[in-house]
Design a protein around this motif. Structure first.
Motif, PDB file in Angstrom:
ATOM      1  N   VAL A  59       7.849  29.628  67.956  1.00 22.25           N
ATOM      2  CA  VAL A  59       7.902  29.983  66.529  1.00 22.25           C
ATOM      3  C   VAL A  59       8.520  28.790  65.797  1.00 22.25           C
ATOM      4  O   VAL A  59       9.744  28.652  65.760  1.00 22.25           O
ATOM      5  CB  VAL A  59       8.775  31.238  66.293  1.00 22.25           C
ATOM      6  CG1 VAL A  59       8.653  31.696  64.845  1.00 22.25           C
ATOM      7  CG2 VAL A  59       8.411  32.361  67.245  1.00 22.25           C
ATOM      8  N   PRO A  60       7.690  27.896  65.272  1.00 23.40           N
ATOM      9  CA  PRO A  60       8.257  26.691  64.648  1.00 23.40           C
ATOM     10  C   PRO A  60       8.977  27.002  63.344  1.00 23.40           C
ATOM     11  O   PRO A  60       8.600  27.935  62.627  1.00 23.40           O
ATOM     12  CB  PRO A  60       7.033  25.803  64.401  1.00 23.40           C
ATOM     13  CG  PRO A  60       5.874  26.725  64.397  1.00 23.40           C
ATOM     14  CD  PRO A  60       6.229  27.912  65.240  1.00 23.40           C
ATOM     15  N   SER A  61       9.999  26.217  63.040  1.00 24.49           N
ATOM     16  CA  SER A  61      10.772  26.474  61.807  1.00 24.49           C
ATOM     17  C   SER A  61      10.232  25.683  60.612  1.00 24.49           C
ATOM     18  O   SER A  61      10.601  25.967  59.487  1.00 24.49           O
ATOM     19  CB  SER A  61      12.246  26.115  62.027  1.00 24.49           C
ATOM     20  OG  SER A  61      12.357  24.739  62.334  1.00 24.49           O
ATOM     21  N   HIS A  62       9.389  24.702  60.850  1.00 27.63           N
ATOM     22  CA  HIS A  62       8.864  23.877  59.752  1.00 27.63           C
ATOM     23  C   HIS A  62       8.161  24.768  58.722  1.00 27.63           C
ATOM     24  O   HIS A  62       7.316  25.597  59.085  1.00 27.63           O
ATOM     25  CB  HIS A  62       7.876  22.857  60.326  1.00 27.63           C
ATOM     26  CG  HIS A  62       7.455  21.799  59.367  1.00 27.63           C
ATOM     27  ND1 HIS A  62       6.614  22.046  58.306  1.00 27.63           N
ATOM     28  CD2 HIS A  62       7.762  20.491  59.305  1.00 27.63           C
ATOM     29  CE1 HIS A  62       6.411  20.923  57.639  1.00 27.63           C
ATOM     30  NE2 HIS A  62       7.105  19.966  58.219  1.00 27.63           N
ATOM     31  N   GLU A  63       8.524  24.564  57.462  1.00 26.88           N
ATOM     32  CA  GLU A  63       7.985  25.418  56.401  1.00 26.88           C
ATOM     33  C   GLU A  63       6.455  25.347  56.334  1.00 26.88           C
ATOM     34  O   GLU A  63       5.772  26.363  56.164  1.00 26.88           O
ATOM     35  CB  GLU A  63       8.587  24.941  55.079  1.00 26.88           C
ATOM     36  CG  GLU A  63       8.556  25.954  53.987  1.00 26.88           C
ATOM     37  CD  GLU A  63       8.984  25.323  52.659  1.00 26.88           C
ATOM     38  OE1 GLU A  63       9.973  24.572  52.642  1.00 26.88           O
ATOM     39  OE2 GLU A  63       8.286  25.595  51.658  1.00 26.88           O
ATOM     40  N   GLY A  64       5.913  24.143  56.502  1.00 29.07           N
ATOM     41  CA  GLY A  64       4.450  23.959  56.471  1.00 29.07           C
ATOM     42  C   GLY A  64       3.782  24.680  57.633  1.00 29.07           C
ATOM     43  O   GLY A  64       2.721  25.295  57.481  1.00 29.07           O
ATOM     44  N   ALA A  65       4.417  24.602  58.812  1.00 28.80           N
ATOM     45  CA  ALA A  65       3.868  25.287  59.992  1.00 28.80           C
ATOM     46  C   ALA A  65       3.876  26.795  59.750  1.00 28.80           C
ATOM     47  O   ALA A  65       2.898  27.499  60.047  1.00 28.80           O
ATOM     48  CB  ALA A  65       4.698  24.938  61.231  1.00 28.80           C
ATOM     49  N   GLN A  66       4.970  27.294  59.195  1.00 30.08           N
ATOM     50  CA  GLN A  66       5.075  28.738  58.923  1.00 30.08           C
ATOM     51  C   GLN A  66       4.007  29.182  57.927  1.00 30.08           C
ATOM     52  O   GLN A  66       3.374  30.220  58.110  1.00 30.08           O
ATOM     53  CB  GLN A  66       6.474  29.082  58.398  1.00 30.08           C
ATOM     54  CG  GLN A  66       7.524  29.191  59.492  1.00 30.08           C
ATOM     55  CD  GLN A  66       7.310  30.393  60.399  1.00 30.08           C
ATOM     56  OE1 GLN A  66       6.825  31.443  59.977  1.00 30.08           O
ATOM     57  NE2 GLN A  66       7.644  30.236  61.674  1.00 30.08           N
ATOM     58  N   LYS A  67       3.777  28.361  56.885  1.00 29.61           N
ATOM     59  CA  LYS A  67       2.750  28.715  55.893  1.00 29.61           C
ATOM     60  C   LYS A  67       1.379  28.803  56.557  1.00 29.61           C
ATOM     61  O   LYS A  67       0.609  29.737  56.327  1.00 29.61           O
ATOM     62  CB  LYS A  67       2.693  27.636  54.793  1.00 29.61           C
ATOM     63  CG  LYS A  67       3.720  27.826  53.719  1.00 29.61           C
ATOM     64  CD  LYS A  67       3.445  26.846  52.580  1.00 29.61           C
ATOM     65  CE  LYS A  67       4.586  26.902  51.573  1.00 29.61           C
ATOM     66  NZ  LYS A  67       4.695  25.687  50.771  1.00 29.61           N
ATOM     67  N   PHE A  68       1.078  27.790  57.356  1.00 31.53           N
ATOM     68  CA  PHE A  68      -0.207  27.716  58.064  1.00 31.53           C
ATOM     69  C   PHE A  68      -0.380  28.930  58.984  1.00 31.53           C
ATOM     70  O   PHE A  68      -1.396  29.627  58.949  1.00 31.53           O
ATOM     71  CB  PHE A  68      -0.211  26.397  58.851  1.00 31.53           C
ATOM     72  CG  PHE A  68      -1.358  26.180  59.787  1.00 31.53           C
ATOM     73  CD1 PHE A  68      -2.656  26.042  59.323  1.00 31.53           C
ATOM     74  CD2 PHE A  68      -1.136  26.051  61.167  1.00 31.53           C
ATOM     75  CE1 PHE A  68      -3.711  25.812  60.206  1.00 31.53           C
ATOM     76  CE2 PHE A  68      -2.169  25.819  62.042  1.00 31.53           C
ATOM     77  CZ  PHE A  68      -3.471  25.703  61.561  1.00 31.53           C
ATOM     78  N   LEU A  69       0.654  29.243  59.771  1.00 35.89           N
ATOM     79  CA  LEU A  69       0.558  30.337  60.745  1.00 35.89           C
ATOM     80  C   LEU A  69       0.519  31.699  60.063  1.00 35.89           C
ATOM     81  O   LEU A  69      -0.190  32.599  60.496  1.00 35.89           O
ATOM     82  CB  LEU A  69       1.732  30.258  61.739  1.00 35.89           C
ATOM     83  CG  LEU A  69       1.718  29.013  62.632  1.00 35.89           C
ATOM     84  CD1 LEU A  69       3.059  28.834  63.335  1.00 35.89           C
ATOM     85  CD2 LEU A  69       0.589  29.102  63.666  1.00 35.89           C
ATOM     86  N   ARG A  70       1.270  31.822  58.986  1.00 32.96           N
ATOM     87  CA  ARG A  70       1.280  33.082  58.251  1.00 32.96           C
ATOM     88  C   ARG A  70      -0.073  33.317  57.587  1.00 32.96           C
ATOM     89  O   ARG A  70      -0.600  34.417  57.557  1.00 32.96           O
ATOM     90  CB  ARG A  70       2.401  33.090  57.215  1.00 32.96           C
ATOM     91  CG  ARG A  70       3.084  34.426  57.113  1.00 32.96           C
ATOM     92  CD  ARG A  70       4.289  34.414  56.188  1.00 32.96           C
ATOM     93  NE  ARG A  70       5.390  33.621  56.664  1.00 32.96           N
ATOM     94  CZ  ARG A  70       5.956  32.620  55.997  1.00 32.96           C
ATOM     95  NH1 ARG A  70       5.520  32.257  54.818  1.00 32.96           N
ATOM     96  NH2 ARG A  70       6.984  31.971  56.505  1.00 32.96           N
TER      97      ARG A  70
END
Ligand code: AMP
Ligand code: MG
Length: 333
Positions: free
Chosen positions: A119-130
């Motif tokens: 579960v990456p913490s990077h905001e961009g990664a979270q946006k992409f995964l969400r």
């Protein structure tokens, strides 16, 4: 295929969603290194990732999910200590290996009955995964065995023409890949060291093992056996205690017209004699060294014929992860 580097916004996310649902791959930032992601449920999309990278087909991938994703959909058992670690360190640079439910593509884990989840913490990664709301299988977004990418430009240099979109999230703040932790036994065991250290895990749950590959044994984390992180130029390694020999190596190579560079931490750089002009300085702290490592190895390969790495004697905490990468980069198996 034209490869574009795009900022992360509604347009690029929507385009990425179309690519992923069409069975393609998209590069995205994380706090460790850039990943090359595909839908983990889509067998041919996952197989395509191995092809794009030239990755050996027995080296399993990590599945990335957003922080609201229920991992019980993918794994059959989460021990109590893993829940505790997840509460403390996730989202963050920690990959946890569990018994798999077997509902993602078998190509993700290369036939193993376990699944590595991050579960990456990077905001961009979270946006992409969400946005996708899917488990995304993603190795680092580089050609297999080359230095891992920590900027969108690094990804472009390796994968230009092979993928459509690189989501740009700036330079990765962590700099080395996640800690991989086996959570299938009575207590956690580190399979790959990283920014979440053994000391941190022990402090949280009491006991933590560290897997060391023994001769003749079947490897528990197949990635361990491969050449990795290697720059395209020649490399040699010296211990800091042997700095005189490293400097002699530098001088004799420069005399012969070889473009040699010394790669070392800031305090070692200060000890180098004035005639050593070509220095790749990794910085002072362990964190800085992790942050700069791949960038400096890529800078090195673009300038140098030979990188002479000088390593500190310390080998615990975050330095363990840094030295693991540097040793593999230099003594490529
Ligand atoms: P990379 O994607 O190149 O960062 O590598 C992923 C790492 O995770 C490799 O070292 C793999 O061996 C390890 N890994 C992925 N899935 C598993 C798994 N199911 N069991 C053990 N190690 C795994
Ligand atoms: Mg990799």
């Amino acid at each position: 295929m034209i490869t574009r580097i795009l900022d992360i916004d509604d347009n690029s996310l929507s385009l990425s969603g179309k690519i992923i649902s069409g069975g393609g791959a998209v590069a995205f930032p994380t706090e460790t290194v850039y990943g090359l992601g595909a839908n983990a449920f889509d067998n041919s999309a996952v197989e395509n990732i191995f092809k794009i990278k030239g990755r050996p087909n027995d080296n399993p991938l990590i599945v990335h999910v957003h922080s609201g994703y229920d991992i019980n959909r993918l794994v059959s058992y989460v021990p109590q200590y893993a829940n505790r670690l997840a509460a403390e360190f996730l989202p963050g640079p920690l990959t946890m290996v569990y018994k798999s439910r077997g509902n993602v593509s078998a190509a993700v884990s290369c036939g193993l009955d376990t699944l590595a989840i991050r579960v990456p913490s990077h905001e961009g990664a979270q946006k992409f995964l969400r946005f996708l709301d899917l488990p995304v299988a993603a190795p680092s977004a580089n050609i297999s065995k080359h230095v891992s990418p920590v900027t969108a430009e690094h990804v472009f240099n390796d994968l230009n023409g092979k993928i459509e979109v690189i989501l740009n999230g700036g330079k990765c703040t962590g700099g080395i890949e996640s800690t991989v932790l086996d959570c299938t036994g009575e207590y956690p065991v580190i399979l790959r060291s990283g920014l979440i250290t053994r000391e941190m895990i022990e402090k949280s749950v009491g006991k933590c093992g560290e897997y060391v590959l023994k001769e003749g044994e079947k490897v528990r984390s197949p990635g361990m056996k491969y050449k990795h992180y290697a720059p395209t130029c020649k490399t040699v390694m010296y211990d800091k205690n042997n700095l005189t020999a490293a400097v002699s190596c530098y001088k004799s190579n420069v005399e012969q017209g070889v473009k040699a560079y010394i790669l070392c931490d800031g305090s070692t750089a200060e000890l180098l004699p004035a005639e050593v002009k070509n220095i790749l300085n990794l910085g002072e702290s362990e964190r800085e060294m992790a942050f700069n490592l791949y960038d400096k190895l890529r800078e090195g390969e673009s300038k140098a014929d030979l990188i002479i790495a000088v390593t500190p004697s310390k080998n615990d905490g975050i330095m363990k992860g840094v030295l693991n990468r540097l040793t593999k980069a230099c003594n490529s198996l």
